[in-house]
Enzyme design. Structure first.
Site, short mmCIF file in Angstrom:
data_model
loop_
_atom_site.label_atom_id
_atom_site.label_comp_id
_atom_site.label_asym_id
_atom_site.label_seq_id
_atom_site.Cartn_x
_atom_site.Cartn_y
_atom_site.Cartn_z
N ASN A 22 0.88 -1.18 0.00
CA ASN A 22 0.00 0.00 0.00
C ASN A 22 0.91 1.23 0.00
O ASN A 22 2.09 1.13 0.38
CB ASN A 22 -0.97 -0.03 1.20
CG ASN A 22 -0.29 0.25 2.53
OD1 ASN A 22 0.33 1.29 2.71
ND2 ASN A 22 -0.41 -0.67 3.48
N ASN A 76 -7.90 -7.49 9.76
CA ASN A 76 -7.93 -8.17 8.47
C ASN A 76 -8.07 -9.70 8.59
O ASN A 76 -8.09 -10.40 7.58
CB ASN A 76 -6.68 -7.84 7.65
CG ASN A 76 -6.57 -6.36 7.33
OD1 ASN A 76 -5.57 -5.72 7.61
ND2 ASN A 76 -7.61 -5.80 6.76
N ARG A 95 0.60 -11.56 2.35
CA ARG A 95 -0.23 -11.73 3.55
C ARG A 95 -1.00 -13.05 3.55
O ARG A 95 -1.69 -13.35 4.55
CB ARG A 95 -1.20 -10.54 3.72
CG ARG A 95 -0.49 -9.21 3.97
CD ARG A 95 -1.40 -8.16 4.59
NE ARG A 95 -1.85 -8.51 5.94
CZ ARG A 95 -2.67 -7.77 6.68
NH1 ARG A 95 -3.12 -6.62 6.19
NH2 ARG A 95 -3.03 -8.14 7.89
N ARG A 149 -8.50 -4.40 -2.42
CA ARG A 149 -8.20 -5.65 -1.72
C ARG A 149 -9.33 -6.68 -1.83
O ARG A 149 -9.12 -7.80 -2.23
CB ARG A 149 -7.90 -5.37 -0.24
CG ARG A 149 -6.68 -4.48 0.00
CD ARG A 149 -5.39 -5.17 -0.39
NE ARG A 149 -4.22 -4.34 -0.13
CZ ARG A 149 -3.54 -4.33 1.00
NH1 ARG A 149 -3.89 -5.09 1.99
NH2 ARG A 149 -2.48 -3.54 1.12
N HIS A 178 -8.11 -0.02 2.22
CA HIS A 178 -9.12 -0.72 3.02
C HIS A 178 -10.18 0.29 3.45
O HIS A 178 -9.85 1.46 3.72
CB HIS A 178 -8.52 -1.31 4.32
CG HIS A 178 -7.76 -2.59 4.15
ND1 HIS A 178 -6.59 -2.85 4.83
CD2 HIS A 178 -8.01 -3.70 3.41
CE1 HIS A 178 -6.14 -4.06 4.51
NE2 HIS A 178 -6.99 -4.59 3.64
N ASP A 180 -11.55 0.67 6.27
CA ASP A 180 -11.35 1.23 7.62
C ASP A 180 -10.37 2.39 7.66
O ASP A 180 -10.26 3.09 8.67
CB ASP A 180 -10.97 0.14 8.64
CG ASP A 180 -9.59 -0.49 8.37
OD1 ASP A 180 -8.87 -0.05 7.45
OD2 ASP A 180 -9.24 -1.43 9.11
N CYS A 274 -7.23 -1.00 12.73
CA CYS A 274 -6.74 -2.24 12.08
C CYS A 274 -5.90 -3.09 13.02
O CYS A 274 -5.68 -4.27 12.74
CB CYS A 274 -6.02 -2.02 10.77
SG CYS A 274 -5.20 -0.53 10.45
N1 ARG Z 1 0.57 -3.32 5.70
C1 ARG Z 1 -0.76 -3.77 5.87
C2 ARG Z 1 -1.41 -4.01 4.52
O1 ARG Z 1 -1.16 -3.27 3.62
C3 ARG Z 1 -1.55 -2.80 6.66
C4 ARG Z 1 -2.94 -3.30 6.97
C5 ARG Z 1 -3.75 -2.34 7.76
N2 ARG Z 1 -5.02 -2.88 7.96
C6 ARG Z 1 -6.20 -2.25 7.77
N3 ARG Z 1 -7.27 -2.87 8.09
N4 ARG Z 1 -6.25 -1.04 7.24
O2 ARG Z 1 -2.17 -4.93 4.31
#
Ligand code: ARG
Length: 309
Positions: A22, A76, A95, A149, A178, A180, A274
């Site tokens: 991201n 997540n 991930r 995503r 995301h 959130d 998150c």
């Molecule tokens: N580095 C993680 C990603 O890009 C950060 C996730 C943060 N989570 C969230 N729900 N915004 O997936």
């Protein structure tokens, strides 16, 4: 009735910023002072736990896993409502290893009676948990982000599995990858959100459901401070260091802001929301006096197990 929100967090021992999935992620910046950032991450994590406990939450911490630096963001991990869990399917290979870890954790929670049912999504149907599917307790519905995503196709699965209304919101910017990051329904019915992150059609869906007086528009600066990525329980709001403007807007509406320094996690694109996953959400149970709109009856024909065993 006391609203003891039950939050799951993941210990940050294996947190790291070593890839970019991201636009907020800064591995080079991180690597220059890795030791300092790691120490700050631990301090920030501890401060977040303390803030959550101080507002009355029950906090459970699970260990992370080596090689899965983003496990520290359990929002997540899956979607949890009415003691049912829909385990996440991650878009990025970086991930995807988290899926088995989180599924095993949910199965343990099932074994000890915290949840009743754990389900997975079909292969190829991406859905990144509560980070992209936020329960709005005031309205009795999920707001679900899709695009960067989560797949659009996941929306129907979520609606079927939980038997609840789901409003799909298309995310159109890389920064709000995301939901959130840009969207936070509050207990009193207000919505803290950053409209430019949503498509015009999705903004219209929001406007049709949230009266103008209840819309709190975040600025690009609020977004960059991960202030929209906030944990709200009752009138308490926990977030990373807050812009003065937003703090004033929230306190005007009767919310107390609890700030925590989460800057190391912001270098990975994450804030307070998150770093948590709420396990106790029920579609039919509200803290007394919160609900302003009437809602339909519970159940919707599914055996939801509301209220627990
Ligand atoms: N580095 C993680 C990603 O890009 C950060 C996730 C943060 N989570 C969230 N729900 N915004 O997936």
């Amino acid at each position: 009735m006391s609203a003891n929100a039950h939050m799951l967090l993941v210990d940050p021992a294996h947190f790291d910023v070593r890839y970019v999935i991201n636009p907020w992620m800064q591995p080079a910046h991180w690597a220059r002072e890795r030791g300092v950032h790691m120490a700050q991450a631990r301090a920030g994590f501890d401060a977040l736990c303390a803030a959550l406990v101080s507002i009355g939450c029950r906090v459970s911490v699970m260990p992370g896993a080596a090689g899965l630096p983003d496990m520290v963001f359990p929002a997540n991990a899956g979607i949890v409502l009415d003691r049912r869990v829909l385990v996440a399917r991650f878009r990025h290979p970086e991930r995807q290893g988290e899926e088995a870890e989180f599924e095993a954790m949910f199965r343990r929670l099932q074994a000890i009676g915290v949840v009743d049912l754990v389900e997975t999504l079909p292969a190829g149907c991406h859905q990144e948990g509560a980070g992209d599917c936020i329960w709005d307790a005031h309205r009795g519905l999920f707001w679900a982000g899709w695009g960067p995503r989560s797949s659009r196709a996941a929306i129907e699965r979520i609606a079927d599995f939980f038997g609840q209304p789901v409003v799909p919101l298309e995310l159109v910017t890389a920064r709000a990858y995301h939901l959130d990051v840009c969207f936070c329904p509050l207990s009193g019915g207000e919505l803290l959100y950053y409209p430019p992150a949503l498509s015009a059609a999705s903004r219209a869906l929001v406007e049709a459901r949230v009266a103008p007086a209840l819309r709190i528009e975040a600025s690009a600066d609020d977004l960059a401070h991960f202030n929209v990525n906030a944990v709200n329980v009752g009138r308490e709001v926990v977030m990373s260091r807050c812009t003065g403007r937003l703090r004033a807007m929230l306190s005007e509406r009767g919310y107390r802001v609890h700030e925590v320094d989460l800057s190391p996690f912001m270098l990975s694109g994450g804030g307070a929301f998150c770093m948590t996953l709420r396990l106790d959400r029920h579609s039919c149970v509200e803290p007394a006096g919160q609900r302003k709109t009437p809602r339909r009856k519970c159940g919707t024909g599914l055996a939801l197990g509301v209220g627990g065993a």
